[in-house]
Write a protein that holds these residues in place. Sequence first.
Motif, PDB file in Angstrom:
ATOM      1  N   ASP A 584       0.831  -1.204   0.000  1.00 44.88           N
ATOM      2  CA  ASP A 584       0.000   0.000   0.000  1.00 44.88           C
ATOM      3  C   ASP A 584       0.868   1.259   0.000  1.00 44.88           C
ATOM      4  O   ASP A 584       0.527   2.257  -0.652  1.00 44.88           O
ATOM      5  CB  ASP A 584      -0.919   0.006   1.223  1.00 44.88           C
ATOM      6  N   ALA A 585       1.982   1.212   0.710  1.00 45.51           N
ATOM      7  CA  ALA A 585       2.888   2.356   0.721  1.00 45.51           C
ATOM      8  C   ALA A 585       3.484   2.590  -0.667  1.00 45.51           C
ATOM      9  O   ALA A 585       3.705   3.739  -1.079  1.00 45.51           O
ATOM     10  CB  ALA A 585       3.995   2.139   1.750  1.00 45.51           C
ATOM     11  N   LEU A 586       3.752   1.511  -1.396  1.00 49.54           N
ATOM     12  CA  LEU A 586       4.210   1.643  -2.778  1.00 49.54           C
ATOM     13  C   LEU A 586       3.179   2.392  -3.615  1.00 49.54           C
ATOM     14  O   LEU A 586       3.507   3.327  -4.348  1.00 49.54           O
ATOM     15  CB  LEU A 586       4.477   0.265  -3.372  1.00 49.54           C
ATOM     16  N   LEU A 587       1.915   1.970  -3.529  1.00 52.64           N
ATOM     17  CA  LEU A 587       0.870   2.591  -4.335  1.00 52.64           C
ATOM     18  C   LEU A 587       0.667   4.051  -3.977  1.00 52.64           C
ATOM     19  O   LEU A 587       0.259   4.862  -4.822  1.00 52.64           O
ATOM     20  CB  LEU A 587      -0.441   1.815  -4.172  1.00 52.64           C
ATOM     21  N   ASP A 588       0.944   4.403  -2.727  1.00 49.98           N
ATOM     22  CA  ASP A 588       0.835   5.795  -2.289  1.00 49.98           C
ATOM     23  C   ASP A 588       2.122   6.579  -2.513  1.00 49.98           C
ATOM     24  O   ASP A 588       2.240   7.718  -2.074  1.00 49.98           O
ATOM     25  CB  ASP A 588       0.457   5.848  -0.805  1.00 49.98           C
ATOM     26  N   ARG A 589       3.094   5.930  -3.178  1.00 51.52           N
ATOM     27  CA  ARG A 589       4.373   6.557  -3.523  1.00 51.52           C
ATOM     28  C   ARG A 589       5.181   6.960  -2.288  1.00 51.52           C
ATOM     29  O   ARG A 589       5.953   7.914  -2.317  1.00 51.52           O
ATOM     30  CB  ARG A 589       4.145   7.748  -4.452  1.00 51.52           C
ATOM     31  N   GLN A 590       5.016   6.217  -1.202  1.00 48.97           N
ATOM     32  CA  GLN A 590       5.839   6.439  -0.018  1.00 48.97           C
ATOM     33  C   GLN A 590       7.151   5.680  -0.102  1.00 48.97           C
ATOM     34  O   GLN A 590       8.133   6.047   0.560  1.00 48.97           O
ATOM     35  CB  GLN A 590       5.074   6.011   1.241  1.00 48.97           C
ATOM     36  N   ILE A 591       7.167   4.596  -0.873  1.00 51.26           N
ATOM     37  CA  ILE A 591       8.401   3.851  -1.105  1.00 51.26           C
ATOM     38  C   ILE A 591       8.517   3.576  -2.594  1.00 51.26           C
ATOM     39  O   ILE A 591       7.527   3.608  -3.337  1.00 51.26           O
ATOM     40  CB  ILE A 591       8.444   2.534  -0.306  1.00 51.26           C
ATOM     41  N   LYS A 592       9.701   3.263  -3.056  1.00 51.81           N
ATOM     42  CA  LYS A 592       9.945   3.050  -4.477  1.00 51.81           C
ATOM     43  C   LYS A 592       9.804   1.572  -4.835  1.00 51.81           C
ATOM     44  O   LYS A 592      10.134   0.691  -4.031  1.00 51.81           O
ATOM     45  CB  LYS A 592      11.340   3.564  -4.856  1.00 51.81           C
ATOM     46  N   PRO A 593       9.347   1.288  -6.046  1.00 58.54           N
ATOM     47  CA  PRO A 593       9.173  -0.122  -6.442  1.00 58.54           C
ATOM     48  C   PRO A 593      10.466  -0.905  -6.446  1.00 58.54           C
ATOM     49  O   PRO A 593      10.474  -2.106  -6.146  1.00 58.54           O
ATOM     50  CB  PRO A 593       8.562  -0.017  -7.847  1.00 58.54           C
ATOM     51  N   GLN A 594      11.573  -0.252  -6.766  1.00 60.10           N
ATOM     52  CA  GLN A 594      12.861  -0.958  -6.768  1.00 60.10           C
ATOM     53  C   GLN A 594      13.199  -1.465  -5.369  1.00 60.10           C
ATOM     54  O   GLN A 594      13.692  -2.593  -5.203  1.00 60.10           O
ATOM     55  CB  GLN A 594      13.977  -0.034  -7.268  1.00 60.10           C
ATOM     56  N   ALA A 595      12.886  -0.646  -4.343  1.00 62.45           N
ATOM     57  CA  ALA A 595      13.175  -1.061  -2.967  1.00 62.45           C
ATOM     58  C   ALA A 595      12.287  -2.222  -2.552  1.00 62.45           C
ATOM     59  O   ALA A 595      12.743  -3.163  -1.881  1.00 62.45           O
ATOM     60  CB  ALA A 595      12.972   0.124  -2.018  1.00 62.45           C
ATOM     61  N   ASP A 848      -7.293   1.311 -11.850  1.00 58.45           N
ATOM     62  CA  ASP A 848      -6.643   2.038 -10.758  1.00 58.45           C
ATOM     63  C   ASP A 848      -5.151   1.738 -10.681  1.00 58.45           C
ATOM     64  O   ASP A 848      -4.329   2.653 -10.552  1.00 58.45           O
ATOM     65  CB  ASP A 848      -7.325   1.694  -9.430  1.00 58.45           C
ATOM     66  N   GLU A 849      -4.771   0.478 -10.752  1.00 58.35           N
ATOM     67  CA  GLU A 849      -3.340   0.161 -10.659  1.00 58.35           C
ATOM     68  C   GLU A 849      -2.595   0.647 -11.894  1.00 58.35           C
ATOM     69  O   GLU A 849      -1.422   1.048 -11.806  1.00 58.35           O
ATOM     70  CB  GLU A 849      -3.135  -1.337 -10.451  1.00 58.35           C
ATOM     71  N   LEU A 850      -3.248   0.624 -13.052  1.00 61.04           N
ATOM     72  CA  LEU A 850      -2.644   1.217 -14.254  1.00 61.04           C
ATOM     73  C   LEU A 850      -2.346   2.689 -14.019  1.00 61.04           C
ATOM     74  O   LEU A 850      -1.239   3.166 -14.308  1.00 61.04           O
ATOM     75  CB  LEU A 850      -3.592   1.051 -15.444  1.00 61.04           C
ATOM     76  N   PHE A 851      -3.323   3.440 -13.512  1.00 61.44           N
ATOM     77  CA  PHE A 851      -3.114   4.866 -13.255  1.00 61.44           C
ATOM     78  C   PHE A 851      -1.932   5.079 -12.303  1.00 61.44           C
ATOM     79  O   PHE A 851      -1.066   5.936 -12.551  1.00 61.44           O
ATOM     80  CB  PHE A 851      -4.368   5.491 -12.640  1.00 61.44           C
ATOM     81  N   ARG A 852      -1.907   4.313 -11.224  1.00 54.87           N
ATOM     82  CA  ARG A 852      -0.846   4.479 -10.232  1.00 54.87           C
ATOM     83  C   ARG A 852       0.511   4.074 -10.796  1.00 54.87           C
ATOM     84  O   ARG A 852       1.530   4.748 -10.567  1.00 54.87           O
ATOM     85  CB  ARG A 852      -1.170   3.670  -8.978  1.00 54.87           C
ATOM     86  N   ALA A 853       0.538   2.957 -11.534  1.00 52.84           N
ATOM     87  CA  ALA A 853       1.803   2.484 -12.093  1.00 52.84           C
ATOM     88  C   ALA A 853       2.351   3.474 -13.111  1.00 52.84           C
ATOM     89  O   ALA A 853       3.561   3.733 -13.153  1.00 52.84           O
ATOM     90  CB  ALA A 853       1.608   1.117 -12.733  1.00 52.84           C
ATOM     91  N   ALA A 854       1.485   4.032 -13.938  1.00 52.34           N
ATOM     92  CA  ALA A 854       1.939   4.995 -14.941  1.00 52.34           C
ATOM     93  C   ALA A 854       2.569   6.207 -14.276  1.00 52.34           C
ATOM     94  O   ALA A 854       3.593   6.730 -14.736  1.00 52.34           O
ATOM     95  CB  ALA A 854       0.762   5.409 -15.822  1.00 52.34           C
ATOM     96  N   GLU A 855       1.989   6.645 -13.187  1.00 50.31           N
ATOM     97  CA  GLU A 855       2.535   7.797 -12.475  1.00 50.31           C
ATOM     98  C   GLU A 855       3.863   7.448 -11.808  1.00 50.31           C
ATOM     99  O   GLU A 855       4.811   8.231 -11.841  1.00 50.31           O
ATOM    100  CB  GLU A 855       1.527   8.274 -11.428  1.00 50.31           C
ATOM    101  N   ILE A 856       3.925   6.246 -11.221  1.00 48.41           N
ATOM    102  CA  ILE A 856       5.159   5.840 -10.539  1.00 48.41           C
ATOM    103  C   ILE A 856       6.291   5.615 -11.546  1.00 48.41           C
ATOM    104  O   ILE A 856       7.414   6.116 -11.369  1.00 48.41           O
ATOM    105  CB  ILE A 856       4.907   4.573  -9.703  1.00 48.41           C
ATOM    106  N   VAL A 857       5.994   4.875 -12.615  1.00 48.63           N
ATOM    107  CA  VAL A 857       7.030   4.579 -13.604  1.00 48.63           C
ATOM    108  C   VAL A 857       7.443   5.849 -14.338  1.00 48.63           C
ATOM    109  O   VAL A 857       8.618   6.037 -14.693  1.00 48.63           O
ATOM    110  CB  VAL A 857       6.521   3.515 -14.605  1.00 48.63           C
ATOM    111  N   GLY A 858       6.486   6.771 -14.535  1.00 54.70           N
ATOM    112  CA  GLY A 858       6.783   8.004 -15.237  1.00 54.70           C
ATOM    113  C   GLY A 858       7.673   8.945 -14.472  1.00 54.70           C
ATOM    114  O   GLY A 858       8.222   9.907 -15.026  1.00 54.70           O
ATOM    115  N   HIS A 859       7.817   8.696 -13.172  1.00 53.15           N
ATOM    116  CA  HIS A 859       8.691   9.532 -12.346  1.00 53.15           C
ATOM    117  C   HIS A 859       9.961   8.754 -11.992  1.00 53.15           C
ATOM    118  O   HIS A 859      10.490   8.870 -10.931  1.00 53.15           O
ATOM    119  CB  HIS A 859       7.956   9.981 -11.074  1.00 53.15           C
TER     120      HIS A 859
END
Length: 859
Positions: A584-595, A848-859
């Motif tokens: 959940d913290a990943l989806l809220d961009r509190q932690i990075k997917p690589q970590a 929803d996960e597409l939207f979140r992933a696009a934002e995370i990967v795009g940054h």
Amino acid sequence: MRTGIAHTLCACFLLFCIGAAKAQTADPATGVSLNLAQRRAEMLSNLSYSLSLSIPDALTEPITGSNTIRFMLADAREPLVLDFEPGPDHVFAVETNGQAASYAHVKGHIVISSTALAKGANTLRIVFRAGDAPLNRNSNYMYTLFVPARARLALPCFDQPDLKARWSLALEHPAAWQSAANGAQIERIIEGNRAFVRFGPTPPLPTYLFAFVAGEFQVETAQRGGHTLRMFHREPDAAKLARNRETLFDLHGRALAFMKDYTALPYVFGKLDFVLIPGFQFGGMEHAGNIFYDANNLLLDESATQNQLLARAAVISHEVAHMWFGDLVTMRWFDDVWMKEVFANFMAAKMVNPSFPELNHALRFFLSHYPRAYAVDRTPGANPIRQDLDNLAEAGSMYGAIIYQKAPVVMRHLEALLGEDKLRDGLREYLNRHAFANASWPELINVLAPRAPLDLHAWSQVWVEQPGLPSIQTELEISNGHITRLAFRQCDPRGKLRVWPQQLRIAIADAENRQQISVALTQEVIEVLQAVGLPAPRYVLPSGAGWAYGQFHLDRGSLAYLLTALPMIEDPLTRGSAWISLWDALLDRQIKPQALFDLALLALPKENDEQLTTQLLDDATRLWWRFLTPEERRQRAMRFEQALRQGMDQAGTASRKAAWFASLRNVAQTAPTLAWLHEVWNRETTLPGLPLAETDEINLALELALRMTNAAHDLLTVQQQRIQNPERKERFAFLVPAVSPDPLERKRWFESLADRVNRRHEKWVVDGLRYLHHPLRAQVSQRLVRPGLEMLREIQQTGDIFFPKTWLDAMLGGHNSAEATATVRDFLRSRPDDYPVRLKMLTLQSADELFRAAEIVGH
């Protein structure tokens, strides 16, 4: 009467039936409206159907028959509206009380003049050609599937759940076929190459629970607990059948015994048949006395994982529980469809435990329910557990994770509020009071409310009647190495200032000790006074016992510690809860997917709980394809594949090896690993301790074809020739164009789905869409997202209940780009005002996960 007369009479009926607002009308709405259903429930009683059908030898020939409907009518001054969607050309004759009757076919209904009716007892006979949509006809077998309101697509009836009826059935079909229905077979006569079979009357059942199957099936019989159980199947592999047979009978027998004991009520439907259908649309369907299952989920291979074994036990327990919750007592309207599902799931969770005493069942419940419920409840498209419904035409879109995953969590909380005995006693009272009839959620709340320590109606309003979940923030203050303040702040992400009353079971661990503290979260902020003075914690986990439900925001110290030291937590349930909180913290961009991905690789070799291993493997795969860039995957590919190979080699059981191997197959991309997998598929290399079944080789061939494009044609051709099971061979042929290296061939396959005939096997379609939109091909398939979204409304109108959501999930699941996000958002913005709200909500859920992933990967 025939079609011409029907059209002539329609205008006359419109003039005749202007009356009270609640009266049945000669111009009913399409589908089954709430107003029509309520009026019919007031007017009709003592309902029975005597249905006779002739099933021809040839698939191209229509099924014909008659339906004799008997009922008591409270008022004969209004026209009578039946439901029959196929059209006026499918109605051959209508008789009422022995006389030809005037009728019209209007918007999927047969409307009979009040002049043909009598107050009191009536007999209505309709001769018709059945509609094919819910009959699932194949060349050598067929089965009905009428849930939620699809009986009207095949036969004339009153297609609503609160008009329960006794059903009698007569079938004529090829002599070589076997058949089963809700009622017991009372006669079977063979004349030449035809069989004439009669089934006895049933207890009162709604239309969605009436079902029959006919075809080339083998029948196995067993006795369990005084009940005769019959298994209908089409499995040609005798060894596979023998390996599963007794377990399937045992699981059904145990479930029946449990339910009789828990409810203090007998099993009331006489015999119990269960039918294993290849590629069945659902995991199971609870037709009274005649349960249908997806054969693949019950007849397991030797390499079956622990999750597959659990899922099989759960689905059997779920469907058997429905014999009481749903079949004996049925919801009045489909706004309460969740009731039958939540109690079936709730009971299944209780029943599975005795069959798997070695498992951590609290962890199983948590992993089975919370993540999938969160995945919907956190989205803008979240729906409440109990939804409004004006027309049964929309009932199919009500199903999903909120019903199947969130509702059992809520029910578990309710049991904790009341206590196990009080809830059980309340449910017994409810079942006794409404046996063979219908009931609503408010009626059950009225039974339970006197037993509750709080205002159960107010509790229900937050948890059941409204969508969403609370956001719960940890507030932790440390001074001189000790806690000076620990509090949890609850807020409503939707801005409605709601408070979700529940218990927090907080896991707190310092360098020396770990403990659990329970507090009641009944207001916006709750102070945990018991924690004051404790040593500074390594982590604070408000969901530590896998109990509380919400979006949990951990303090920074807990996040940092768990990201590196998760495997050091000894308790599996706490580890599992911590992992979901980190996701959940990943989806809220509190932690990075690589970590988080690196943590998964760190945790997997040390994980000793198979359920958690499977969760970590699945989530690592999701991280791999959805949240890492192609370059990040390239950098980590060798390490990831080596870790999976090593995990598979070291796994101690076939089921554990299968889980590791499946993940490796799904993420492989380096040349050495692909070459090795090709050797495995080509039977040049064996996997010690992991025998590969036919389904394993099929899955491997399809994954390799996606990657080894130059060899794809030969690989798929050889695999097609290898397959022995006829249903699997047909499915494979259907999927081959979807994995073709030729984008034009893939596009033609997708365009063929515009014809509903090519969507007949919905699970095959969903599998094909997953390959079509695989992340490796997402850049090309992105242009097919908009056309797929444009087809959604027809998918909802013509498909079964889960098809719209699985269609969306399969289509969007392989994408993570800003372009795909823009396509979905533009599609939603451009919908006309009359576009179904539920389809918009489903789209938002799946995207929803597409939207979140696009934002995370795009940054």
